[in-house]
Design an enzyme around this catalytic site. Structure first.
Site, PDB file in Angstrom:
ATOM      1  N   GLU A  26       1.025  -1.359   0.215  1.00 12.23           N
ATOM      2  CA  GLU A  26       0.030  -0.279   0.209  1.00 12.23           C
ATOM      3  C   GLU A  26       0.996   1.161   0.063  1.00 12.23           C
ATOM      4  O   GLU A  26       2.083   1.469   0.732  1.00 12.23           O
ATOM      5  CB  GLU A  26      -0.593   0.161   1.242  1.00 12.23           C
ATOM      6  CG  GLU A  26      -1.479   1.604   1.410  1.00 12.23           C
ATOM      7  CD  GLU A  26      -2.687   1.281   2.881  1.00 12.23           C
ATOM      8  OE1 GLU A  26      -3.913   1.717   2.641  1.00 12.23           O
ATOM      9  OE2 GLU A  26      -2.302   0.595   3.769  1.00 12.23           O
ATOM     10  N   HIS A  74       0.228   5.125   0.684  1.00 13.61           N
ATOM     11  CA  HIS A  74      -0.374   5.075   1.915  1.00 13.61           C
ATOM     12  C   HIS A  74       0.354   6.612   1.825  1.00 13.61           C
ATOM     13  O   HIS A  74       1.862   6.201   2.604  1.00 13.61           O
ATOM     14  CB  HIS A  74      -0.512   4.591   2.903  1.00 13.61           C
ATOM     15  CG  HIS A  74      -2.095   5.288   4.428  1.00 13.61           C
ATOM     16  ND1 HIS A  74      -1.253   6.214   5.119  1.00 13.61           N
ATOM     17  CD2 HIS A  74      -2.473   4.891   4.312  1.00 13.61           C
ATOM     18  CE1 HIS A  74      -1.992   7.292   6.105  1.00 13.61           C
ATOM     19  NE2 HIS A  74      -3.112   6.505   5.403  1.00 13.61           N
ATOM     20  N   ASP A 122      -3.413   4.265  -2.488  1.00 12.32           N
ATOM     21  CA  ASP A 122      -4.130   4.567  -1.296  1.00 12.32           C
ATOM     22  C   ASP A 122      -4.648   6.664  -1.255  1.00 12.32           C
ATOM     23  O   ASP A 122      -3.368   7.162  -2.060  1.00 12.32           O
ATOM     24  CB  ASP A 122      -3.517   5.013   0.223  1.00 12.32           C
ATOM     25  CG  ASP A 122      -4.959   5.102   0.954  1.00 12.32           C
ATOM     26  OD1 ASP A 122      -5.582   6.517   1.187  1.00 12.32           O
ATOM     27  OD2 ASP A 122      -4.988   5.006   1.568  1.00 12.32           O
ATOM     28  N   HIS A 149      -7.399   1.282  -3.685  1.00 15.44           N
ATOM     29  CA  HIS A 149      -8.036   2.251  -1.636  1.00 15.44           C
ATOM     30  C   HIS A 149      -8.474   2.888  -2.114  1.00 15.44           C
ATOM     31  O   HIS A 149      -7.912   4.270  -2.460  1.00 15.44           O
ATOM     32  CB  HIS A 149      -6.933   2.386  -0.673  1.00 15.44           C
ATOM     33  CG  HIS A 149      -6.718   1.070   0.185  1.00 15.44           C
ATOM     34  ND1 HIS A 149      -6.076   1.130   1.122  1.00 15.44           N
ATOM     35  CD2 HIS A 149      -7.527  -0.011  -0.230  1.00 15.44           C
ATOM     36  CE1 HIS A 149      -5.801  -0.668   1.337  1.00 15.44           C
ATOM     37  NE2 HIS A 149      -7.334  -1.367   0.850  1.00 15.44           N
ATOM     38  N   GLU A 165     -13.180   3.068   1.126  1.00 15.48           N
ATOM     39  CA  GLU A 165     -12.614   3.044   2.278  1.00 15.48           C
ATOM     40  C   GLU A 165     -12.514   3.985   3.146  1.00 15.48           C
ATOM     41  O   GLU A 165     -12.052   4.962   2.812  1.00 15.48           O
ATOM     42  CB  GLU A 165     -10.895   3.072   2.745  1.00 15.48           C
ATOM     43  CG  GLU A 165      -9.732   2.053   3.573  1.00 15.48           C
ATOM     44  CD  GLU A 165      -8.707   1.805   3.079  1.00 15.48           C
ATOM     45  OE1 GLU A 165      -8.534   1.267   3.630  1.00 15.48           O
ATOM     46  OE2 GLU A 165      -8.221   2.811   2.661  1.00 15.48           O
TER      47      GLU A 165
END
Length: 334
Positions: free
Chosen positions: A144, A146, A176, A265, A301
């Protein structure tokens, strides 16, 4: 280049508040997700949803597979947790981290999830060592990206270089969308005020957030500035969330890693009266990934429950799916 295709999914992370309230079982959440027509794919959080994860029982495996079939969901991603600081006295080294992730890969295999969502808390060397194990399990390790890990973050650059070197089907990224925001969300700003932060402190935070400097430097600038205005250490910690949760990477930068993208995401915080997410430009995001040839899911999310319990997460995810469907309809009609 052939255009891609984005499918809609939901991450059970969205229902963290509802789950923690004890009012819903795993089946309740999955059933309600189906009743609201919130996509064809499902993402499950291992440590959130499954007791004793990753050491799951045959009964748990049967339950999850049965629920996915009963409510007609495609298993998209199982979310791992890679806490290298789980031991109080030291951080896990590379080999310890490898062994920590292996049973989570095995859990994804047993549950039928093709992707294990991993984290940048483990360096590239860890994932390189895990490649043979993941290949044998036929599970993709989706790292991920992020905030603050944008595509050009030093750790991500090392990961990209390793991807090119190893060239394995089990290595990929999970971008993300909290990494490419154009405003601090209202839900977070409201939580600042509820913590006693003044409007003046918030304006300073916004000004620093807009600067093109690394996140640690933003922390360093913010602390002394708002402390001089009377901010307490807990309030400063709260304000720092504006930098740690909300990245400013340009949406177009995602194009660099689309060939390695295995899942998306769809982070979001809330909506305006028109049904738009004011802090994240999802139309531009969809166009970037579709034009780049991405074929796969984007999982809703919802992050707003971290700051407020004012809204139902089910309602919020439903609003995002309405927005996503509207965007896809517009793009497909062109």
């Amino acid at each position: 280049m052939k255009k891609g295709n984005i499918k809609l999914a939901t991450s059970l992370f969205s229902y963290a508040y509802e789950w923690n309230s004890g009012q819903y079982t795993l089946e309740d959440m999955i059933r309600k997700t189906r009743e609201l027509d919130l996509g064809t794919g499902l993402e499950i959080i291992g440590f959130q949803s499954l007791r004793n994860f990753p050491h799951i029982t045959e009964e748990q495996i049967k339950e999850v597979k049965s629920l996915m079939e009963k409510y007609d969901f495609e298993p998209v991603a199982l979310d791992a947790n890679i806490d290298v600081g789980i031991q109080r006295n030291k951080l896990m080294n590379v080999d310890e981290t490898v062994e920590y992730i292996k049973p989570q890969i095995t859990a994804a295999q047993k549950l039928g999830f093709p992707i294990l969502r991993c984290q940048t808390t483990a360096p590239a060397e860890v994932y390189k060592k895990l490649v043979p194990f993941a290949e044998k399990a036929n599970v993709v390790m989706g790292i991920e990206l992020h905030t603050p890990y944008s595509v050009d973050h030093p750790s991500v650059i090392k990961m990209r270089e390793m991807f090119e070197e190893v060239d394995s089907r089990v290595l990929g990224f999970v971008p993300d969308m909290g990494t490419c925001m154009h405003a601090i969300p209202d839900a977070l700003l409201t939580s600042f005020k509820e913590a006693g932060v003044t409007d003046e402190m918030i304006e300073v935070t916004k000004e620093i957030w807009l600067k093109d400097i690394p996140t640690p430097q933003k922390f360093q600038q913010l602390g002394p500035t708002v402390a001089a205005m009377g901010a307490t250490p807990p309030q400063i910690g709260r304000l720092n969330m504006a930098f740690s949760m909300n990245g400013r990477q340009p949406v177009e930068k995602w194009a660099e890693i689309i060939p390695w993208t295995v899942h998306l995401h769809g982070k979001f915080y809330g909506f305006d009266e028109h049904g738009d997410e004011k802090s994240i430009d999802y139309e531009k995001i969809f166009r970037t990934f579709i034009d780049g040839g991405y074929n796969g899911y984007i999982a809703s999310e919802y992050e707003g429950s971290a700051f407020t319990d004012e809204f139902s997460a089910f309602d919020q995810v439903e609003k995002q799916h309405k927005l996503f469907k509207k965007i896809l309809k517009k793009i497909n009609a062109e």
